[in-house]
Enzyme design. Sequence first.
Site, PDB file in Angstrom:
ATOM      1  N   GLU B  60       0.667  -1.145   0.254  1.00 28.81           N
ATOM      2  CA  GLU B  60      -0.553  -0.141   0.033  1.00 28.81           C
ATOM      3  C   GLU B  60       0.941   1.205  -0.261  1.00 28.81           C
ATOM      4  OE1 GLU B  60      -0.456  -2.745   1.950  1.00 28.81           O
ATOM      5  OE2 GLU B  60      -1.833  -3.351   1.893  1.00 28.81           O
ATOM      6  N   HIS B 129      -8.912  -4.711  12.455  1.00 18.43           N
ATOM      7  CA  HIS B 129      -9.860  -4.361  11.147  1.00 18.43           C
ATOM      8  C   HIS B 129     -11.933  -4.236  11.427  1.00 18.43           C
ATOM      9  CE1 HIS B 129      -7.192  -7.610  10.126  1.00 18.43           C
ATOM     10  NE2 HIS B 129      -7.138  -7.492   9.181  1.00 18.43           N
TER      11      HIS B 129
END
Lengths: 323, 327
Positions: B60, B129
Amino acid sequence: MTKIDSTLAKTLLEKLWEVRLFEENTSRLYKEGVLPGFVHLSLGQEACAVGACQALQESDFITSTHRGHGHCIAKGADLNRMMSELYGKETGYSKGRGGSMHIADVNAGILGANGIVGQSTTLAIGAALSFQTKKLDNVVLAFFGEGASGSGAVHEAMNIAGIWKLPVIFFCESNKYAELSPFDVHVPIKNISDRSKGYGFKGITIDGNNLVDVYSNVLEAVKLARNGNGPTLIEAKTNRWHGHYEGDPQKYKPSSELDEKNWDDPIIKFQDFIKKEKIISETEIDKIKEIVDKKIIEAIKFAEQSKNPSAEILLEDVYASDF
Amino acid sequence: MSKLKYFLALNRAIREEMSRDENVVLIGEDVGESGGIFSQTRGLYNEFGELRVRDTPIAEGGFVTMAVGAAATGLRPVIEIGFGDFVTACMDGLVNQAAKLRYMLGGQVKVPLVLYTFSGGGLAAGPQHSQCLESWFAHIPGLKVISPSTPMDLLGLFKTAIRDDDPVICFLGKQLVGTSGDVPQDTKDYLIPLGKADVKIEGKDITIVTFSQMTPIVMKVAESLKSNNGINAEVIDLRSISPLDIETVIKSVSKTGSLCVVQESQSPCSVASEVISKVVEYDSKILFKNPLRITPPFTPSPFSPNLENIYRPSQVSIESKILKLFQ
Ligand SMILES: Cc1ncc(C[n+]2csc(CCOP(=O)(O)OP(=O)(O)O)c2C)c(N)n1
């Protein structure tokens, strides 16, 4: 070759079965809707976890990943507290706050499984930095995947570890897939281990389904690290039998890989080896599985009988000091 | 109108814009042949090919800044970051590059990119998450932030975002992925302007401002307050976080005299803080009650469903906090 005597063989086999049966039961419980959240299983990769951790001392550390159950079991985590964490219960390692992806037992040298891909390596070099600074002769082993190897974090970790000769072993479980994408989407070369050259340390690729290979190669790397000779990159080629997460339809896998008959089973491999070398008897081999079976049933019972975390637990441990 | 699922509205928005403009490309982990973990990019690889739909490694920090470079040189990248929590891995690309390049380079370039990610809790996904980090980006000049709650808003806002010449970050609700809603059928140009809130339910007694996956919950709260307590709440779905449609909120509060903001992220320095500050700055006298923020406590998002249910604002907890305002 490293010698495997009967005591060691029994320990190794027991650990292999612990990982296998823990994961199989987790898979079942998840399917039955008993376990919340999502879980990533390491079925097929047992020899990596067990071989690598067996080469460490209790006071050495590991860092782990989202697929960390096997690593934690192999390094000595308590099955009851692990299972309880998967259930989200108060007796779990994180008091139910972490779940499957965050099992940790710092006393057993497990600095935690981690949900952010790649960061197992950076946390590991931090633990290695502590050991080196305090002049302790402990080492750290970082588990990570070939998918993680594409992240900047892993490059930075290896480069720093190479420069400072940190006592760390980079253990890559190269299991053919990262999430839904095959190896060559993530890696432009055949072996991740080739990259170690760029950081000035040794790298090797081994059969991650062969427990003895894993164990002896990690032993070698641990010796180097403990003696101040810096890191090693070990790439263990292995297979992720199940999906990325339980429930993954795995449409991206060729059907041959989904057929259990074709699975390269690290436990059968090891059992064949100890039978051939006559290290322990067949009855003893069978007994080990039975004992582990009972332990897992116990762990499930422990988890089921444990309480849900109370509301105060939500607010604890955000800070170590007053806020 | 026809029914479409939330994740398919995303798919349709990307498909339509990729067909319309060949500079639109899709980049991310597992967006290609596999079609994504929620099937959100299904079919796009086959339709547009490997040059325009790219599976990336787990990098990323690299590929988001790559997208900034590509945007500055003529492409219009759409980037996927699977979970909202992983934006931490590409902060430099967003905050120091995408947001500032045009400004630093004397206006010589523009950075037309859209980054979308699935955020929020409710799935027992644990501390790494489940987060909602939208307010971080609303703090950065140069970025735009949207967070649609319905398939229709997703379709219209996302298409606008792709056509927008500035970087837009889109926070999608994980719990909304499989929800269904009406979308316009016979147009390929359904656009909703950024920075326009949507009044979901009209009411005169209190203004409840919310967005993303809290919206359907807040709408249930409003229905229940009406039928059980005779309280008529006006529900505003912000849809855009930056720019923020404060006019719609002020208009509503001028009518109701009371303001509550419900969000899934912690309260300090958040969207709720900003909405309330703006209303108070405008004229604190339009408020007859103290404004209220309903948010999770100042802790990470816990795994255990037992704790997560306490952590997240729920219909029951929101209702009881609002009822206290009316005691
Ligand atoms: C920084 C970050 N990006 C993306 C993800 C989503 N994700 C979770 S696991 C995974 C694949 C990891 O592959 P690999 O490192 O090979 O490990 P494996 O799953 O094969 O054990 C991805 C992309 C994540 N958790 N963290």
